[in-house]
Design a protein around this motif. Structure first.
Motif, PDB file in Angstrom:
ATOM      1  N   TRP A 180      11.926  57.954  33.453  1.00 39.35           N
ATOM      2  CA  TRP A 180      12.699  58.011  32.207  1.00 39.35           C
ATOM      3  C   TRP A 180      13.159  56.598  31.888  1.00 39.35           C
ATOM      4  O   TRP A 180      13.985  56.027  32.581  1.00 39.35           O
ATOM      5  CB  TRP A 180      13.906  58.942  32.366  1.00 39.35           C
ATOM      6  N   ARG A 181      12.590  56.027  30.818  1.00 43.71           N
ATOM      7  CA  ARG A 181      12.886  54.675  30.415  1.00 43.71           C
ATOM      8  C   ARG A 181      14.178  54.615  29.598  1.00 43.71           C
ATOM      9  O   ARG A 181      14.638  55.642  29.073  1.00 43.71           O
ATOM     10  CB  ARG A 181      11.732  54.118  29.584  1.00 43.71           C
ATOM     11  N   PRO A 182      14.787  53.425  29.461  1.00 43.78           N
ATOM     12  CA  PRO A 182      15.970  53.312  28.604  1.00 43.78           C
ATOM     13  C   PRO A 182      15.706  53.840  27.200  1.00 43.78           C
ATOM     14  O   PRO A 182      14.659  53.579  26.612  1.00 43.78           O
ATOM     15  CB  PRO A 182      16.217  51.796  28.583  1.00 43.78           C
ATOM     16  N   GLY A 183      16.653  54.639  26.712  1.00 44.78           N
ATOM     17  CA  GLY A 183      16.509  55.252  25.395  1.00 44.78           C
ATOM     18  C   GLY A 183      15.935  56.642  25.431  1.00 44.78           C
ATOM     19  O   GLY A 183      15.963  57.356  24.412  1.00 44.78           O
ATOM     20  N   THR A 184      15.402  57.079  26.594  1.00 42.24           N
ATOM     21  CA  THR A 184      14.843  58.436  26.701  1.00 42.24           C
ATOM     22  C   THR A 184      15.952  59.465  26.520  1.00 42.24           C
ATOM     23  O   THR A 184      17.029  59.349  27.120  1.00 42.24           O
ATOM     24  CB  THR A 184      14.177  58.641  28.074  1.00 42.24           C
ATOM     25  N   ARG A 185      15.688  60.470  25.712  1.00 34.13           N
ATOM     26  CA  ARG A 185      16.674  61.534  25.491  1.00 34.13           C
ATOM     27  C   ARG A 185      16.641  62.501  26.660  1.00 34.13           C
ATOM     28  O   ARG A 185      15.584  63.015  27.041  1.00 34.13           O
ATOM     29  CB  ARG A 185      16.384  62.276  24.186  1.00 34.13           C
ATOM     30  N   ILE A 186      17.799  62.767  27.249  1.00 32.11           N
ATOM     31  CA  ILE A 186      17.920  63.689  28.368  1.00 32.11           C
ATOM     32  C   ILE A 186      18.013  65.114  27.818  1.00 32.11           C
ATOM     33  O   ILE A 186      18.614  65.337  26.764  1.00 32.11           O
ATOM     34  CB  ILE A 186      19.169  63.334  29.199  1.00 32.11           C
ATOM     35  N   PRO A 187      17.413  66.100  28.496  1.00 36.11           N
ATOM     36  CA  PRO A 187      17.500  67.482  28.007  1.00 36.11           C
ATOM     37  C   PRO A 187      18.943  67.890  27.708  1.00 36.11           C
ATOM     38  O   PRO A 187      19.884  67.436  28.374  1.00 36.11           O
ATOM     39  CB  PRO A 187      16.916  68.295  29.167  1.00 36.11           C
ATOM     40  N   HIS A 208      20.589  51.670  28.436  1.00 34.21           N
ATOM     41  CA  HIS A 208      19.917  50.385  28.580  1.00 34.21           C
ATOM     42  C   HIS A 208      20.723  49.549  29.565  1.00 34.21           C
ATOM     43  O   HIS A 208      21.940  49.405  29.410  1.00 34.21           O
ATOM     44  CB  HIS A 208      19.847  49.657  27.240  1.00 34.21           C
ATOM     45  N   PRO A 209      20.078  49.001  30.582  1.00 37.79           N
ATOM     46  CA  PRO A 209      20.834  48.174  31.532  1.00 37.79           C
ATOM     47  C   PRO A 209      21.403  46.961  30.836  1.00 37.79           C
ATOM     48  O   PRO A 209      20.719  46.335  30.009  1.00 37.79           O
ATOM     49  CB  PRO A 209      19.782  47.773  32.579  1.00 37.79           C
ATOM     50  N   PRO A 210      22.652  46.602  31.106  1.00 34.06           N
ATOM     51  CA  PRO A 210      23.222  45.418  30.465  1.00 34.06           C
ATOM     52  C   PRO A 210      22.498  44.156  30.884  1.00 34.06           C
ATOM     53  O   PRO A 210      22.065  44.016  32.022  1.00 34.06           O
ATOM     54  CB  PRO A 210      24.677  45.414  30.948  1.00 34.06           C
ATOM     55  N   ASP A 251      28.212  47.254  24.974  1.00 34.06           N
ATOM     56  CA  ASP A 251      27.679  47.936  26.151  1.00 34.06           C
ATOM     57  C   ASP A 251      26.336  47.381  26.587  1.00 34.06           C
ATOM     58  O   ASP A 251      25.709  47.918  27.490  1.00 34.06           O
ATOM     59  CB  ASP A 251      27.530  49.437  25.873  1.00 34.06           C
ATOM     60  N   ARG A 252      25.862  46.291  25.971  1.00 30.59           N
ATOM     61  CA  ARG A 252      24.524  45.816  26.263  1.00 30.59           C
ATOM     62  C   ARG A 252      24.462  44.424  26.870  1.00 30.59           C
ATOM     63  O   ARG A 252      23.399  43.974  27.254  1.00 30.59           O
ATOM     64  CB  ARG A 252      23.677  45.811  24.977  1.00 30.59           C
TER      65      ARG A 252
END
Length: 227
Positions: free
Chosen positions: A25-32, A73-75, A213-214
């Motif tokens: 699951w990459r940054p930005g992927t929507r979690i169920p 997204h990781p800072p 947050d980034r």
């Protein structure tokens, strides 16, 4: 002795964290959604909400009101005392980098180039930039296509600087800025203003506005001469 199975909340945390850290699951992927996770793990929705809250507190998940939960997204970390290349910093985190120029114009007397644009990380706005390049010191900038190359990247590659001054503030994004960054009006942001010189001659002034947050600014110090 049979080892007890982890409780549903712990299983949810470990499974989601495993998918994130493995890169599945990459940054930005929507979690169920919570209802789906509750059915999958056979638990109450409150258990799912608590697990997602703990993942958010750990910086792995971003929860957006009315939109759901997404892989955070990781800072990006940058040393305060350097002049960073945002393209390099973002790429180093494994995210696709893109620069989108919004406007490029000459000053009234033609002595400076004014550039505004947005830096993107993984196709999401990362920083809004407004920059002034002094053409008297950097005449080659007048013939450079900043529609395709970020000015900061070009300057670092072509124009040596000898000194710089940073001013860092916490600010709230106003309407136009918020729209460019894809956040709500008033969202907390980090503002960085920087001037660079070559000798006593100004090279560029830039104002960059980051989603709070980034981006992290990091300084490391060593004590010297202390008795």
């Amino acid at each position: 002795m049979t080892r007890a199975a982890p409780n549903p909340g712990r299983r949810i945390r470990e499974d989601i964290e495993g998918r994130i850290r493995s890169g599945e699951w990459r940054p930005g992927t929507r979690i169920p959604i919570e209802q789906e996770l509750a059915a999958r793990y056979g638990c109450a929705r409150a258990t799912v909400s608590k697990a997602l809250g703990e993942l958010a507190a750990a910086g792995l998940v971003e929860r957006r009101r009315k939109a759901g939960s997404f892989v955070a997204h990781p800072p990006v970390h940058s040393a305060v005392m350097t002049v960073p290349d945002l393209a390099e910093l973002i790429s180093a985190r494994g995210e696709a980098y893109r620069w989108e120029a919004r406007s490029i114009r000459r000053g009234r007397v033609g002595a400076a180039l004014h550039i505004e644009g947005v830096h993107f990380a993984a196709d999401e706005p990362f920083a809004l930039e407004r920059r002034v390049i002094e053409l008297a010191e950097v005449p080659a900038a007048a013939d450079t296509d900043f529609m395709v190359e970020a000015p900061g990247t070009w300057l670092l590659a072509h124009i040596p600087w000898t000194s710089a001054r940073h001013v860092i503030r916490a600010v709230a994004a106003v309407r136009g800025e918020a729209k460019s960054l894809g956040v709500d009006n008033g969202t907390p942001c980090l503002e960085l203003e920087r001037d660079t010189w070559r000798g006593d001659r100004a090279v560029t002034h830039v104002r960059q506005l980051f989603r709070g947050d980034r981006f992290d600014l990091v300084a490391e110090f060593q004590a010297g001469g202390m008795k």
